[in-house]
Design a protein around this motif. Sequence first.
Motif, PDB file in Angstrom:
ATOM      1  N   LYS A 152       0.846  -1.192   0.000  1.00 57.87           N
ATOM      2  CA  LYS A 152       0.000   0.000   0.000  1.00 57.87           C
ATOM      3  C   LYS A 152       0.884   1.246   0.000  1.00 57.87           C
ATOM      4  N   SER A 178      -8.953   0.512 -16.095  1.00 55.65           N
ATOM      5  CA  SER A 178      -8.601  -0.018 -14.781  1.00 55.65           C
ATOM      6  C   SER A 178      -7.587   0.886 -14.084  1.00 55.65           C
ATOM      7  N   ASP A 181      -9.383   4.202 -13.034  1.00 56.31           N
ATOM      8  CA  ASP A 181     -10.242   4.019 -11.861  1.00 56.31           C
ATOM      9  C   ASP A 181      -9.407   3.906 -10.588  1.00 56.31           C
ATOM     10  N   LYS A 182      -8.260   3.243 -10.680  1.00 56.23           N
ATOM     11  CA  LYS A 182      -7.369   3.142  -9.520  1.00 56.23           C
ATOM     12  C   LYS A 182      -6.797   4.511  -9.176  1.00 56.23           C
ATOM     13  N   GLU A 185      -9.341   6.397  -7.348  1.00 59.66           N
ATOM     14  CA  GLU A 185      -9.451   5.878  -5.976  1.00 59.66           C
ATOM     15  C   GLU A 185      -8.371   6.481  -5.080  1.00 59.66           C
ATOM     16  N   VAL A 186      -7.138   6.531  -5.591  1.00 59.22           N
ATOM     17  CA  VAL A 186      -6.048   7.132  -4.816  1.00 59.22           C
ATOM     18  C   VAL A 186      -6.309   8.618  -4.599  1.00 59.22           C
ATOM     19  N   ARG A 188      -9.173  10.325  -4.586  1.00 59.33           N
ATOM     20  CA  ARG A 188     -10.270  10.572  -3.655  1.00 59.33           C
ATOM     21  C   ARG A 188      -9.901  10.223  -2.226  1.00 59.33           C
ATOM     22  N   GLY A 189      -9.073   9.180  -2.069  1.00 63.53           N
ATOM     23  CA  GLY A 189      -8.636   8.812  -0.731  1.00 63.53           C
ATOM     24  C   GLY A 189      -7.781   9.887  -0.090  1.00 63.53           C
ATOM     25  N   SER A 289      -3.305  -1.611 -10.635  1.00 63.91           N
ATOM     26  CA  SER A 289      -4.735  -1.862 -10.813  1.00 63.91           C
ATOM     27  C   SER A 289      -4.930  -3.278 -11.351  1.00 63.91           C
TER      28      SER A 289
END
Length: 338
Positions: A152, A178, A181-182, A185-186, A188-189, A289
């Motif tokens: 991570k 893919s 989208d990953k 995700e990063v 937004r996190g 991803s």
Amino acid sequence: MFSLILAAVLACSYVYLRRKDPRMLRNGLVLVAACWFAVTGVSQVLAQWFPWTQWITLGIVALTPLAVVVLAGFLISNGVRMMRREGRSLGNLLSLIAGLALLGLPLVAALLVLTLNPVAIGLAALLFFICSYFGVVFVVFLAYAVAYGRMKHTITPAAVVILGSQIINGKVPPLLRSRLDKGLEVYRGVSAQEELAPLLIPSGGQGADESRPEGAAMADYLVAAGAPSQHVIAEEKAKTTAENLQFSAAVAQGQGRGGAMVIVTNNYHVLRAALLSRKLGLDAQVVGSPTARYFLPSAFLREYAAILTEHKVLHALLCLPFVALTVFLTTALVLASS
């Protein structure tokens, strides 16, 4: 017991080296060595406590040729599937080639030995040494690629760089989707926890068979998926992974985001991207991803071939002792037969 002690020492070394810099292929060598000595040590202890377990070990060794045949069959089947679904490019045929090599090279070596000619036997020995060496290198690469891909990211990035791949008819295909989208995700996190959201940098130039730059198509996808347009700056010139990293770092620097970066790519590509980021001196971590399972064998083989090519001089030097040993053995056989 000695094997278990050595395994423990190597495991501690692996943890230390990975914390020091996870973007080093030598970490994979230490990891594989630790696992090897751990399995060896456990087998030895079990053999002392339960002698019947030796038969299990012998059975596994005896089944090794069958395992090679099964693996070859799987690779050939996967190569045919890749050819049908992705086309007949060299990269898509790598699993097919590897499967045929697994079947063909042992046969060639056996035929050379059966000639009873000292030079032919020496060539068979060289073939065995070289194949064993590159087989071990592949195991090290694959083991650490999987291990690194599961890590991570532990940094708060100033920029999230998404590496490009081929677009089709100006649109983002599933493999590239893919990655995007990953990347979202990063993004937004991080943006949910920090006042200053990271910059999203989709990176990729325009190939000869593409109607527009990959970076532009990727940027459109990110904005359509909800990323604020002011947080998306496309890099549209890169042709290689190294250029993706260099040019994206320059974009981030130009936007006042010269801090750490998270680089996003597919899981099979994370290790090589990480190695390149370290070589370029970038403060970065790489995340992967998901990729369609049928695509992975050829993809990992392609990455392995790329890493070998990037370090071809080193591997050539490491193969020289095998050549010297083969010359020694061949000379001894010639003298013994004369």
